[in-house]
Design an enzyme around this catalytic site. Structure first.
Site, PDB file in Angstrom:
ATOM      1  N   SER A 180      -2.149  14.726 -13.841  1.00  0.00           N
ATOM      2  CA  SER A 180      -3.365  14.650 -14.660  1.00  0.00           C
ATOM      3  C   SER A 180      -3.556  16.010 -15.311  1.00  0.00           C
ATOM      4  O   SER A 180      -2.999  17.005 -14.846  1.00  0.00           O
ATOM      5  CB  SER A 180      -4.569  14.352 -13.744  1.00  0.00           C
ATOM      6  OG  SER A 180      -5.794  14.522 -14.441  1.00  0.00           O
ATOM      7  N   LYS A 207      -3.846  16.680  -7.709  1.00  0.00           N
ATOM      8  CA  LYS A 207      -3.001  16.655  -8.905  1.00  0.00           C
ATOM      9  C   LYS A 207      -2.267  17.990  -9.098  1.00  0.00           C
ATOM     10  O   LYS A 207      -1.154  18.018  -9.625  1.00  0.00           O
ATOM     11  CB  LYS A 207      -3.838  16.273 -10.127  1.00  0.00           C
ATOM     12  CG  LYS A 207      -4.399  14.842 -10.064  1.00  0.00           C
ATOM     13  CD  LYS A 207      -3.309  13.778  -9.942  1.00  0.00           C
ATOM     14  CE  LYS A 207      -3.845  12.365 -10.069  1.00  0.00           C
ATOM     15  NZ  LYS A 207      -2.778  11.349  -9.975  1.00  0.00           N
ATOM     16  N   TYR A 253      -9.628  15.541  -6.171  1.00  0.00           N
ATOM     17  CA  TYR A 253      -8.731  15.016  -7.206  1.00  0.00           C
ATOM     18  C   TYR A 253      -7.906  16.141  -7.826  1.00  0.00           C
ATOM     19  O   TYR A 253      -6.683  16.054  -7.953  1.00  0.00           O
ATOM     20  CB  TYR A 253      -9.557  14.305  -8.280  1.00  0.00           C
ATOM     21  CG  TYR A 253      -8.721  13.592  -9.317  1.00  0.00           C
ATOM     22  CD1 TYR A 253      -8.053  12.418  -9.013  1.00  0.00           C
ATOM     23  CD2 TYR A 253      -8.621  14.087 -10.612  1.00  0.00           C
ATOM     24  CE1 TYR A 253      -7.283  11.755  -9.968  1.00  0.00           C
ATOM     25  CE2 TYR A 253      -7.865  13.429 -11.581  1.00  0.00           C
ATOM     26  CZ  TYR A 253      -7.204  12.259 -11.250  1.00  0.00           C
ATOM     27  OH  TYR A 253      -6.446  11.604 -12.186  1.00  0.00           O
ATOM     28  N   ASP A 313       0.875  -1.166   0.000  1.00  0.00           N
ATOM     29  CA  ASP A 313       0.000   0.000   0.000  1.00  0.00           C
ATOM     30  C   ASP A 313       0.917   1.221   0.000  1.00  0.00           C
ATOM     31  O   ASP A 313       1.705   1.409   0.934  1.00  0.00           O
ATOM     32  CB  ASP A 313      -0.884  -0.024   1.254  1.00  0.00           C
ATOM     33  CG  ASP A 313      -1.869   1.126   1.276  1.00  0.00           C
ATOM     34  OD1 ASP A 313      -1.582   2.191   0.680  1.00  0.00           O
ATOM     35  OD2 ASP A 313      -2.944   0.968   1.881  1.00  0.00           O
TER      36      ASP A 313
HETATM   37  N1  NAD Z   1      -7.620   7.032 -16.345  1.00  0.00           N
HETATM   38  C1  NAD Z   1      -7.598   8.336 -16.535  1.00  0.00           C
HETATM   39  O1  NAD Z   1      -8.426   8.914 -17.268  1.00  0.00           O
HETATM   40  C2  NAD Z   1      -6.531   9.162 -15.863  1.00  0.00           C
HETATM   41  C3  NAD Z   1      -6.395  10.506 -16.258  1.00  0.00           C
HETATM   42  C4  NAD Z   1      -5.439  11.291 -15.648  1.00  0.00           C
HETATM   43  C5  NAD Z   1      -4.624  10.761 -14.666  1.00  0.00           C
HETATM   44  N2  NAD Z   1      -4.770   9.465 -14.301  1.00  0.00           N
HETATM   45  C6  NAD Z   1      -3.896   8.955 -13.235  1.00  0.00           C
HETATM   46  O2  NAD Z   1      -3.215   7.808 -13.683  1.00  0.00           O
HETATM   47  C7  NAD Z   1      -2.824   7.020 -12.556  1.00  0.00           C
HETATM   48  C8  NAD Z   1      -3.176   5.563 -12.826  1.00  0.00           C
HETATM   49  O3  NAD Z   1      -4.582   5.459 -12.900  1.00  0.00           O
HETATM   50  P1  NAD Z   1      -5.330   4.457 -13.893  1.00  0.00           P
HETATM   51  O4  NAD Z   1      -6.245   5.279 -14.717  1.00  0.00           O
HETATM   52  O5  NAD Z   1      -4.365   3.567 -14.537  1.00  0.00           O
HETATM   53  O6  NAD Z   1      -6.262   3.685 -12.849  1.00  0.00           O
HETATM   54  P2  NAD Z   1      -6.314   2.137 -12.407  1.00  0.00           P
HETATM   55  O7  NAD Z   1      -7.327   2.080 -11.317  1.00  0.00           O
HETATM   56  O8  NAD Z   1      -6.471   1.285 -13.604  1.00  0.00           O
HETATM   57  O9  NAD Z   1      -4.858   1.899 -11.809  1.00  0.00           O
HETATM   58  C9  NAD Z   1      -4.489   2.441 -10.567  1.00  0.00           C
HETATM   59  C10 NAD Z   1      -3.769   1.368  -9.787  1.00  0.00           C
HETATM   60  O10 NAD Z   1      -3.337   1.941  -8.530  1.00  0.00           O
HETATM   61  C11 NAD Z   1      -3.549   0.968  -7.526  1.00  0.00           C
HETATM   62  N3  NAD Z   1      -3.677   1.620  -6.221  1.00  0.00           N
HETATM   63  C12 NAD Z   1      -4.658   2.457  -5.803  1.00  0.00           C
HETATM   64  N4  NAD Z   1      -4.442   2.791  -4.520  1.00  0.00           N
HETATM   65  C13 NAD Z   1      -3.296   2.159  -4.135  1.00  0.00           C
HETATM   66  C14 NAD Z   1      -2.568   2.116  -2.918  1.00  0.00           C
HETATM   67  N5  NAD Z   1      -2.983   2.789  -1.826  1.00  0.00           N
HETATM   68  N6  NAD Z   1      -1.440   1.373  -2.861  1.00  0.00           N
HETATM   69  C15 NAD Z   1      -1.019   0.670  -3.944  1.00  0.00           C
HETATM   70  N7  NAD Z   1      -1.690   0.666  -5.128  1.00  0.00           N
HETATM   71  C16 NAD Z   1      -2.810   1.412  -5.213  1.00  0.00           C
HETATM   72  C17 NAD Z   1      -4.842   0.263  -7.929  1.00  0.00           C
HETATM   73  O11 NAD Z   1      -4.972  -0.994  -7.291  1.00  0.00           O
HETATM   74  C18 NAD Z   1      -4.662   0.167  -9.438  1.00  0.00           C
HETATM   75  O12 NAD Z   1      -4.007  -1.030  -9.796  1.00  0.00           O
HETATM   76  C19 NAD Z   1      -3.525   7.629 -11.347  1.00  0.00           C
HETATM   77  O13 NAD Z   1      -2.608   8.431 -10.630  1.00  0.00           O
HETATM   78  C20 NAD Z   1      -4.608   8.497 -11.978  1.00  0.00           C
HETATM   79  O14 NAD Z   1      -4.975   9.580 -11.155  1.00  0.00           O
HETATM   80  C21 NAD Z   1      -5.689   8.650 -14.872  1.00  0.00           C
END
Ligand code: NAD
Length: 273
Positions: free
Chosen positions: A143, A160, A156, A63
């Protein structure tokens, strides 16, 4: 970093979405991978897929909000692969809630995972990267919501913006030491972000405003780009040592409008102030 073959990357949130896509791109470049995630089932599946494709990869169940556990993770990856060169602080959640409806649990979880955990990652890995002297690169996932306000995603967007400030500062601090820094600012990417976020932020009281914000973000994410595209962009940014890595130019006008308003406020100050 030009030479990536046999270099070691530690990627938080590596079991799913953008983190997994980075891992897959890095694996194709011949890197060794440590995927860190708290979702054990997804982590096992991700490690299995990459290992089947021939990658040198381990999973670390951790975590990212647990500072001591991140330190243990850093030591265990070093014991397996030796020095870590690329750190991707990518794990994150994305509560879709307007300010007035944000629960304390949503606020605290969002700040802990999206911001404080990046400090935890840097605290565990940066001294090791500086010590081994073989070069390195840090990728922090922010983001577009860290560059422009995002109504309906208050905590959020706050988290960010904090990642942007931290990463730009880190870039200036590490430049003299030859460590690269990339600020990844994705637009919408088709991942399970909102589902994993709902698990972290608990049951919020039902509210039409919250439901509308969540439905809007769910639709935008469903219409986002594929994570694989982002993985390849991150790999190129590391090779080219690029700080800013937006994945879309769609929000250019919003970014420009915000900066113009800020400059206008500065220009409106009395001369000499
Ligand atoms: N998907 C989008 O549209 C988007 C846009 C901008 C930014 N982001 C950012 O990209 C990053 C990845 O997100 P994603 O879209 O791939 O989502 P996702 O949910 O597919 O992947 C996120 C991963 O982080 C893990 N996670 C969450 N909390 C955790 C913790 N406390 N300890 C360890 N692991 C943890 C989850 O289990 C998951 O595997 C994030 O920081 C998100 O804010 C995503």
């Amino acid at each position: 970093m030009q030479q990536l073959r046999d270099r070691v990357a530690f990627i938080t949130g590596g079991a799913n979405g953008i983190g997994y896509a980075m891992a897959a791109s890095f694996a194709r470049a011949g890197m060794k991978l440590a995927l860190a995630d708290k979702d054990e089932g997804a982590l096992d599946r991700a490690v299995g897929r990459l290992a089947d494709a021939g990658a040198a990869v381990i999973g670390v169940k951790v975590d990212v909000t647990d500072r001591d556990a991140m330190e243990v993770a850093a030591a265990s990856v070093e014991a397996t692969f030796g020095a870590v060169h690329v750190l991707c602080n990518n794990a994150g959640i994305g509560a879709a809630t307007p300010v007035a409806l944000t629960t304390p649990q949503e606020w605290d979880a969002t700040i802990a995972i999206n911001v404080t955990a990046i400090y935890n990652g840097l605290r565990a890995f940066l001294p090791r990267i500086l010590r081994h002297g073989e070069g390195g690169h840090i990728v922090n996932t922010a983001s577009m919501a860290g560059l422009v306000p995002t109504p309906g995603m208050a905590a959020y967007s706050a988290s960010k913006f904090a990642v942007v400030g931290l990463t730009e500062t880190l870039h200036q601090e590490l430049r003299p030491q030859g460590i690269g820094v990339t600020l990844l600012c994705p637009g919408f990417v088709r991942t399970g972000l909102m589902d994993s976020s709902r698990r972290e932020t608990g049951d919020a009281p039902p509210d039409p405003g919250r439901d509308a914000a969540q439905a809007r973000i769910d639709r935008a994410i469903a219409g986002g780009i594929e994570a694989e595209v982002v993985g390849e962009m991150v790999l190129a940014a590391i090779r080219e040592d690029r700080l800013y890595l937006p994945t879309t130019a769609k929000y250019r006008d919003l970014i420009e409008g915000r900066l113009r308003a800020l400059l206008a406020a500065l220009d409106a100050l009395p001369p000499g102030q």
